[in-house]
Write a protein that holds these residues in place. Structure first.
Motif, PDB file in Angstrom:
ATOM      1  N   PRO A  54       0.826  -1.230   0.000  1.00  0.00           N
ATOM      2  CA  PRO A  54       0.000   0.000   0.000  1.00  0.00           C
ATOM      3  C   PRO A  54       0.852   1.269   0.000  1.00  0.00           C
ATOM      4  O   PRO A  54       0.351   2.338  -0.275  1.00  0.00           O
ATOM      5  CB  PRO A  54      -0.769  -0.122   1.314  1.00  0.00           C
ATOM      6  CG  PRO A  54       0.117  -0.925   2.206  1.00  0.00           C
ATOM      7  CD  PRO A  54       0.908  -1.849   1.337  1.00  0.00           C
ATOM      8  N   GLU A  57       0.648   3.709   5.697  1.00  0.00           N
ATOM      9  CA  GLU A  57       0.283   2.980   6.912  1.00  0.00           C
ATOM     10  C   GLU A  57      -1.213   2.702   6.916  1.00  0.00           C
ATOM     11  O   GLU A  57      -2.018   3.618   6.759  1.00  0.00           O
ATOM     12  CB  GLU A  57       0.659   3.799   8.160  1.00  0.00           C
ATOM     13  CG  GLU A  57       2.151   3.971   8.368  1.00  0.00           C
ATOM     14  CD  GLU A  57       2.924   2.656   8.344  1.00  0.00           C
ATOM     15  OE1 GLU A  57       2.448   1.667   8.918  1.00  0.00           O
ATOM     16  OE2 GLU A  57       4.005   2.609   7.722  1.00  0.00           O
ATOM     17  N   TYR A  61      -2.964  -3.377  11.414  1.00  0.00           N
ATOM     18  CA  TYR A  61      -1.938  -4.180  12.090  1.00  0.00           C
ATOM     19  C   TYR A  61      -1.933  -3.906  13.591  1.00  0.00           C
ATOM     20  O   TYR A  61      -0.906  -4.043  14.243  1.00  0.00           O
ATOM     21  CB  TYR A  61      -0.560  -3.872  11.499  1.00  0.00           C
ATOM     22  CG  TYR A  61      -0.499  -4.100  10.000  1.00  0.00           C
ATOM     23  CD1 TYR A  61      -0.564  -5.383   9.473  1.00  0.00           C
ATOM     24  CD2 TYR A  61      -0.398  -3.037   9.110  1.00  0.00           C
ATOM     25  CE1 TYR A  61      -0.536  -5.598   8.104  1.00  0.00           C
ATOM     26  CE2 TYR A  61      -0.356  -3.239   7.741  1.00  0.00           C
ATOM     27  CZ  TYR A  61      -0.434  -4.525   7.250  1.00  0.00           C
ATOM     28  OH  TYR A  61      -0.400  -4.742   5.895  1.00  0.00           O
ATOM     29  N   GLU A 106       8.934  -9.121  -5.865  1.00  0.00           N
ATOM     30  CA  GLU A 106      10.119  -8.402  -6.311  1.00  0.00           C
ATOM     31  C   GLU A 106      10.558  -7.382  -5.268  1.00  0.00           C
ATOM     32  O   GLU A 106       9.862  -7.152  -4.271  1.00  0.00           O
ATOM     33  CB  GLU A 106       9.883  -7.763  -7.675  1.00  0.00           C
ATOM     34  CG  GLU A 106       9.065  -6.499  -7.650  1.00  0.00           C
ATOM     35  CD  GLU A 106       9.136  -5.799  -9.013  1.00  0.00           C
ATOM     36  OE1 GLU A 106       9.585  -4.652  -9.040  1.00  0.00           O
ATOM     37  OE2 GLU A 106       8.738  -6.413 -10.021  1.00  0.00           O
ATOM     38  N   SER A 107      11.710  -6.806  -5.504  1.00  0.00           N
ATOM     39  CA  SER A 107      12.258  -5.873  -4.537  1.00  0.00           C
ATOM     40  C   SER A 107      11.284  -4.706  -4.312  1.00  0.00           C
ATOM     41  O   SER A 107      10.811  -4.089  -5.266  1.00  0.00           O
ATOM     42  CB  SER A 107      13.583  -5.346  -5.074  1.00  0.00           C
ATOM     43  OG  SER A 107      14.104  -4.437  -4.163  1.00  0.00           O
ATOM     44  N   GLY A 110       7.224  -5.656  -0.451  1.00  0.00           N
ATOM     45  CA  GLY A 110       6.728  -5.737   0.928  1.00  0.00           C
ATOM     46  C   GLY A 110       6.990  -7.069   1.613  1.00  0.00           C
ATOM     47  O   GLY A 110       6.309  -7.397   2.594  1.00  0.00           O
ATOM     48  N   LYS A 111       7.977  -7.813   1.174  1.00  0.00           N
ATOM     49  CA  LYS A 111       8.258  -9.133   1.771  1.00  0.00           C
ATOM     50  C   LYS A 111       8.762  -8.990   3.210  1.00  0.00           C
ATOM     51  O   LYS A 111       8.257  -9.636   4.116  1.00  0.00           O
ATOM     52  CB  LYS A 111       9.321  -9.880   0.946  1.00  0.00           C
ATOM     53  CG  LYS A 111       8.964 -10.092  -0.494  1.00  0.00           C
ATOM     54  CD  LYS A 111      10.041 -10.835  -1.220  1.00  0.00           C
ATOM     55  CE  LYS A 111      11.334 -10.057  -1.365  1.00  0.00           C
ATOM     56  NZ  LYS A 111      11.283  -8.909  -2.269  1.00  0.00           N
ATOM     57  N   GLU A 113       8.526  -6.466   5.227  1.00  0.00           N
ATOM     58  CA  GLU A 113       7.471  -5.926   6.105  1.00  0.00           C
ATOM     59  C   GLU A 113       6.518  -7.048   6.501  1.00  0.00           C
ATOM     60  O   GLU A 113       6.114  -7.161   7.658  1.00  0.00           O
ATOM     61  CB  GLU A 113       6.691  -4.822   5.395  1.00  0.00           C
ATOM     62  CG  GLU A 113       7.467  -3.551   5.193  1.00  0.00           C
ATOM     63  CD  GLU A 113       7.894  -2.897   6.490  1.00  0.00           C
ATOM     64  OE1 GLU A 113       7.070  -2.834   7.418  1.00  0.00           O
ATOM     65  OE2 GLU A 113       9.054  -2.462   6.589  1.00  0.00           O
ATOM     66  N   LYS A 117       5.744  -8.459  10.191  1.00  0.00           N
ATOM     67  CA  LYS A 117       4.381  -8.397  10.753  1.00  0.00           C
ATOM     68  C   LYS A 117       3.964  -9.767  11.277  1.00  0.00           C
ATOM     69  O   LYS A 117       3.290  -9.876  12.306  1.00  0.00           O
ATOM     70  CB  LYS A 117       3.412  -7.887   9.697  1.00  0.00           C
ATOM     71  CG  LYS A 117       3.630  -6.398   9.561  1.00  0.00           C
ATOM     72  CD  LYS A 117       2.736  -5.691   8.638  1.00  0.00           C
ATOM     73  CE  LYS A 117       2.810  -4.215   8.909  1.00  0.00           C
ATOM     74  NZ  LYS A 117       3.838  -3.481   8.258  1.00  0.00           N
ATOM     75  N   SER A 160      16.149  -2.219   1.063  1.00  0.00           N
ATOM     76  CA  SER A 160      16.100  -3.476   0.313  1.00  0.00           C
ATOM     77  C   SER A 160      16.980  -4.545   0.966  1.00  0.00           C
ATOM     78  O   SER A 160      18.143  -4.295   1.283  1.00  0.00           O
ATOM     79  CB  SER A 160      16.560  -3.195  -1.109  1.00  0.00           C
ATOM     80  OG  SER A 160      16.537  -4.363  -1.850  1.00  0.00           O
TER      81      SER A 160
HETATM   82  N1  LIG Z   1       2.024  -3.689   4.611  1.00  0.00           N
HETATM   83  C1  LIG Z   1       2.645  -2.538   4.393  1.00  0.00           C
HETATM   84  N2  LIG Z   1       2.124  -1.407   4.875  1.00  0.00           N
HETATM   85  C2  LIG Z   1       2.728  -0.218   4.672  1.00  0.00           C
HETATM   86  N3  LIG Z   1       3.876  -0.068   3.961  1.00  0.00           N
HETATM   87  C3  LIG Z   1       4.456  -1.159   3.462  1.00  0.00           C
HETATM   88  C4  LIG Z   1       3.875  -2.458   3.653  1.00  0.00           C
HETATM   89  N4  LIG Z   1       4.662  -3.344   3.044  1.00  0.00           N
HETATM   90  C5  LIG Z   1       5.672  -2.639   2.505  1.00  0.00           C
HETATM   91  N5  LIG Z   1       5.572  -1.340   2.756  1.00  0.00           N
HETATM   92  C6  LIG Z   1       6.468  -0.232   2.322  1.00  0.00           C
HETATM   93  O1  LIG Z   1       7.233  -0.710   1.247  1.00  0.00           O
HETATM   94  C7  LIG Z   1       8.614  -0.642   1.552  1.00  0.00           C
HETATM   95  C8  LIG Z   1       9.311  -1.837   0.962  1.00  0.00           C
HETATM   96  O2  LIG Z   1       8.916  -2.994   1.627  1.00  0.00           O
HETATM   97  P1  LIG Z   1       9.934  -4.185   1.934  1.00  0.00           P
HETATM   98  O3  LIG Z   1      11.229  -3.670   2.398  1.00  0.00           O
HETATM   99  O4  LIG Z   1       9.220  -5.123   2.827  1.00  0.00           O
HETATM  100  O5  LIG Z   1      10.088  -4.781   0.493  1.00  0.00           O
HETATM  101  P2  LIG Z   1      10.828  -6.132   0.095  1.00  0.00           P
HETATM  102  O6  LIG Z   1       9.911  -6.885  -0.756  1.00  0.00           O
HETATM  103  O7  LIG Z   1      11.330  -6.816   1.321  1.00  0.00           O
HETATM  104  O8  LIG Z   1      11.998  -5.566  -0.757  1.00  0.00           O
HETATM  105  P3  LIG Z   1      13.456  -6.202  -0.933  1.00  0.00           P
HETATM  106  O9  LIG Z   1      13.315  -7.450  -1.699  1.00  0.00           O
HETATM  107  O10 LIG Z   1      14.150  -5.135  -1.674  1.00  0.00           O
HETATM  108  O11 LIG Z   1      13.982  -6.385   0.442  1.00  0.00           O
HETATM  109  C9  LIG Z   1       8.696  -0.589   3.055  1.00  0.00           C
HETATM  110  O12 LIG Z   1       9.851   0.093   3.481  1.00  0.00           O
HETATM  111  C10 LIG Z   1       7.439   0.152   3.422  1.00  0.00           C
HETATM  112  O13 LIG Z   1       7.649   1.542   3.309  1.00  0.00           O
END
Ligand SMILES: Nc1ncnc2c1ncn2[C@@H]1O[C@H](COP(=O)(O)OP(=O)(O)OP(=O)(O)O)[C@@H](O)[C@H]1O
Length: 889
Positions: A54, A57, A61, A106-107, A110-111, A113, A117, A160
């Motif tokens: 999204p 926030e 959660y 993909e990068s 939100g994985k 996060e 959670k 990332s």
């Molecule tokens: N459920 C969520 N609610 C709000 N913001 C989110 C949520 N999931 C992800 N984000 C936002 O997206 C950003 C990127 O998410 P995240 O670091 O989890 O990605 P990722 O898939 O792990 O990327 P990478 O593979 O690069 O590590 C977070 O820093 C946050 O700002």
């Protein structure tokens, strides 16, 4: 799910299996968009959760939300990460088996996060003791430490993860989290020495410079300004608006103390981080022989101090290479390029191995020492499919990993489907799907696969280059349907492939890899003399990372690709032994913008995340399946035989119900414990009927409820009135009884007084006497004689005889006085005359008595005077006299 079947027009379907056109990517996207625009970021495909970042926030959660999902049936609430987490936990507790949740995307999708959670969910909702609080804190705080060392700002994500992570959370038989274990995969070491424009090195470097106190920086020989360090400024964005390095530094420092790091560990760790920065600032120059030399010794001195290595040996190792010629070792000077290569190789090696040390250290602090059996839930947060402008060795490994995981997903889903059908006694209908095993084989097959060919090239004697590797590929796998090079391609495709490229047709799409650097990255060589220096380091962490035994081992270490392949194999093995849950994360746009749904980008991800394939597998059989009890419970109101209660077995109830609704035989199948519905439209029709029925039932229920409320109110009032009445009657009766008691006492006293009335005044008769006295006096007051002639007097009681007599006398006297006062002078004379007359006539005159009351009359007075005179005469002569007198008192 059932809850939101109702709102499906507005918010789409909560489960993609309920899409009518389940093979249409457009329908899939429309549903995803509809939900995303309503801030509904989660949607199921069966038990797989699709999540769209999204980028803002959301209020979903909170602890309240966590409690809401705790222990609730998977389908009863809207899709959520918590539902996935809770479901895995419940099944683990009840069936005592192991689970994993695979989070991919993909990068920036939100994985990380999502995995955080889920971890928080377990931390809040699982039972725990005070003792286990520390385990919980360590599990939670391992994240900031790993993120500091393993995450970096990239163009696609400010935080990332540059490594793959698999974390096992261990639970005891009570379901309490008692420990954990982390496996890390393929950290992107190249970032230590090189970052693309707009990207940063790993967070820890910036955190240390920004947050570390003056003394620490001084001890490490560092300046606060990141611009001073060559390894930190290649991306030209040391400062990032969304990252607060100073704050993050504090969190990491706190985490270190909780995760059991000693001060020595921390000292050594930052010694290494600083050494990497110093290494990056070492500059080589060419001497007259064309050999590399280090002119400025400042950096190398700091490195020697911080890593505890001998200065001159380090200097020599950075500018020379040890070559074994026959049984002799010869030092060969390096040219400037090779020296820079050696320097970067050291930096990468020490950072990469320190990261592994860090993971091990965290593992030992998370380890549960007691040997009782544990169950685990694993969280796999792994890089998604990557297609960049230039795809290199790292993308090759990452995409290979995704192929493997896709295969696992398809196999496990198919397996689960088949097992469910078998369990339910339903005939298995083969599901057509694309099996990507063929691509996995292309990459990993022994002797024939790309990795084997790459290894061969790396290990063979002679001049192996990236181009010779490419030729080998063409030679050995050139005829594979999923492999293309410029040479092998047809006319049309040839243009898009360079001479140094090869293209793989992955399940998710085509990716063109540039073969340049493959050999070097796969070899990941560190010159032996540099290794020797590090093995003799006084820095405890470096010593742990570079073991002397490594030097004795004459076998070539495994190549990076083989190491990665092996670790992936063992990961797949780990996963295969567990029950799976999947979370597929989608990045909605490239600008990290909330609310923006980029159709093109998402369509692409839907494809390479294998979502359509997964949906096809899930939908090939039946769109919907539910336990008989649940189905009956929801829809029983649609059939009079099952409403309001069905008393037989649930399966029979469902049979009656669907017969009544009119399901056609091809629309459903009845299993041992579940009903399987083939088409979503059948379910929706049932749902619509239920909706309609519900309204009817609701109005009936409302009426009944209102009636009940009215009755209850009336009953309450009635009870209150009865109580009030009873109270009132009681009060009255009590008053009456009191009055009666009082009366009895009075009467008793009265009788007692009456009996003793003759006695002198004593307590027994006191009141009676007083009463009699009072009564007599009161009565007397009303019967007092009115004039002196009234001789009547109220008969007194014996005790008042004397008083009565006195009163009578007083009364008479008062009457007389009053009378006398009322007598006029004239009258007085008259009376005196009468007295005289009386003296004269009493007893001598006939009619005297009758005349007493007659007043004298003036005419008669004369006569009286005459008479008196006559009478005197008569008395003297003895004659009689009888005049008639007026009456007078
Ligand atoms: N459920 C969520 N609610 C709000 N913001 C989110 C949520 N999931 C992800 N984000 C936002 O997206 C950003 C990127 O998410 P995240 O670091 O989890 O990605 P990722 O898939 O792990 O990327 P990478 O593979 O690069 O590590 C977070 O820093 C946050 O700002």
């Amino acid at each position: 799910m059932e809850g939101a079947l109702i709102a499906r027009d507005r918010v789409g379907v909560q489960d993609f299996v309920l899409l009518d056109s389940h093979t249409s990517e457009t329908a899939f996207l429309n549903n995803l968009r509809k939900r995303y625009q309503e801030n509904l970021i989660y949607t199921y495909i069966g038990t797989l959760l699709v999540s769209v970042n999204p980028y803002k926030e959301l209020d979903i959660y909170t602890v309240t939300q966590m409690q809401l999902y705790r222990g609730v049936n998977f389908f009863e609430l809207p899709p959520h990460l918590y539902a996935i987490a809770d479901n895995a936990y419940r099944v683990m507790c009840s069936e005592y088996n192991n689970h994993f949740i695979l989070i991919s995307g993909e990068s920036g999708a939100g994985k990380t996060e999502a995995s955080k959670k889920i971890l928080q969910y377990y931390a809040v909702t699982c039972p725990t003791t005070e003792q286990l609080q520390i385990v919980r804190d360590r599990l939670l705080l391992s994240n900031p430490v790993l993120e500091a060392f393993g995450n970096a700002k990239t163009l696609r994500n400010d935080n990332s993860s540059r490594f793959g992570k698999y974390m096992d959370i261990q639970f005891d038989f009570k379901g309490e989290p008692v420990g954990g274990h982390i496996l890390s995969y393929l950290i992107e070491k190249s970032r230590v020495v090189h970052q693309n424009h707009g990207e940063r090195n790993f967070h820890i470097f910036y955190q240390l410079l920004e947050g570390g106190d003056k003394d620490l920086l001084c001890w490490l020989g560092l300046e606060r300004n990141p611009q001073k360090y060559a390894y930190l400024i290649q991306g030209r964005c040391a400062k990032v608006f969304s990252i607060n390095d100073k704050n993050d530094w504090k969190i990491v420092r706190k985490a270190f103390s909780i995760i059991d790091f000693t001060e020595k560990d921390i000292e050594h760790l930052f010694g290494i981080v600083a050494s990497v920065l110093h290494l990056g600032n070492i500059q080589f120059e060419e001497d007259s022989n064309g050999h590399a030399i280090i002119r400025d010794g400042t950096q190398i001195k700091w490195i020697s101090k911080l890593l505890g290595v001998h200065l001159s040996i380090l200097q020599e190792a950075l500018t020379h290479r040890k070559i074994e010629a026959r049984s002799e070792e010869v030092l060969s000077p390096l040219n400037v390029d090779l020296a820079f290569y050696a320097r970067d190789a050291v930096a990468k090696a020490i950072y990469g191995r320190t990261f592994t040390w860090l993971v091990n250290k965290i593992n030992s602090s998370l380890a549960n020492k007691d040997s009782t059996r544990k169950t685990v839930i694993g969280l796999l947060d792994i890089y998604g499919f990557e297609v960049l402008d230039t795809n290199s060795f790292e993308q090759f490994c990452i995409n290979y990993c995704n192929e493997k995981l896709q295969q696992l997903l398809i196999e496990m889903t198919l397996k689960a489907e088949q097992e469910e059908y078998e369990l339910e006694g339903i005939e298995w209908e083969p599901i057509p799907y694309f099996n990507n095993k063929i691509i996995c084989d292309l990459v990993e097959q022994k002797h024939k696969g790309i990795i084997s060919i790459l290894d061969e090239e790396c290990l063979r004697p002679g001049e192996a280059t990236d181009l010779s590797f490419l030729e080998k590929l063409e030679e050995k796998v050139g005829d594979h349907a999923h492999f293309v090079t410029r040479k092998l391609a047809d006319q049309k495709t040839r243009k898009s492939i360079d001479w140094v490229d090869f293209r793989l047709l992955h399940y998710a799409g085509e990716v063109t890899y540039c073969a340049v650097g493959f050999l070097e990255k796969n070899n990941d060589l560190l010159y032996r003399n540099l290794k020797e220096v590090l093995c003799n380091s006084k820095n405890g962490i470096i010593r742990d990372c570079f073991l002397l035994s490594e030097l004795d081992n004459r076998r070539r270490p495994e190549t990076v690709a083989t190491q990665f392949k092996n670790s992936l194999m063992s990961l797949i093995e780990i996963l295969m032994s567990k029950e799976p849950s999947y979370v597929r994360c989608i990045k909605p746009n490239e600008n990290k913008e909330p609310g923006k749904f980029d159709d093109y980008l998402i369509r692409h991800q839907v494809k390479y995340l294998g979502l359509m394939e997964h949906l096809r597998v899930r939908r090939a059989g039946f769109a919907y399946r539910r336990k008989y009890e649940l189905f009956l419970q929801r829809y029983k109101s649609l059939c009079p035989a099952t409403w309001p209660h069905w008393h037989g077995p649930a399966a029979e109830g469902v049979e009656r119900l669907i017969k009544h609704i009119g399901y056609k035989p091809e629309e459903y199948k009845l299993g041992r414990t579940k009903i399987f519905i083939r088409f979503p439209k059948t379910l929706f029709a049932t749902e619509d009927a239920f909706e309609f029925r519900k309204h009817l039932l609701v109005s009936r229920l409302q009426a009944k409820y209102k009636g009940c409320l009215g009755k209850r109110e009336y009953k309450k009032k009635r009870e209150a009135a009865i109580k009030l009445e009873a109270c009132w009657r009681g009060a009255l009766a009590r008053k009456e009884a009191k009055k009666r008691t009082w009366a009895v006492q009075i009467i008793r006293k009265f009788i007692n007084g009456f009996i003793n009335r003759k006695k002198p005044l004593c307590p027994e008769n006191m009141e009676f006497v007083r009463l009699v006295q009072y009564n007599y006096l009161m009565k007397l007051r009303d019967h007092i004689p009115k004039n002196v002639l009234d001789k009547s007097w109220l008969q007194p009681p014996s005790i008042l005889e004397e008083t009565s007599e006195m009163l009578q006398k007083i009364c008479i006297r008062s009457l007389v006085r009053k009378y006398c006062r009322g007598v006029t002078a004239e009258r007085k004379v008259q009376l005196q005359q009468k007295v005289v007359a009386s003296a004269i006539f009493r007893g001598k005159k006939e009619g005297y008595l009758q005349s007493i009351n007659q007043p004298f009359m003036d005419t008669r007075l004369m006569t009286l005077n005459v008479a008196i005179n006559l009478a005197r005469l008569c008395s003297q002569t003895g004659g009689t006299w009888n005049p008639s007198w007026d009456r007078d008192p």
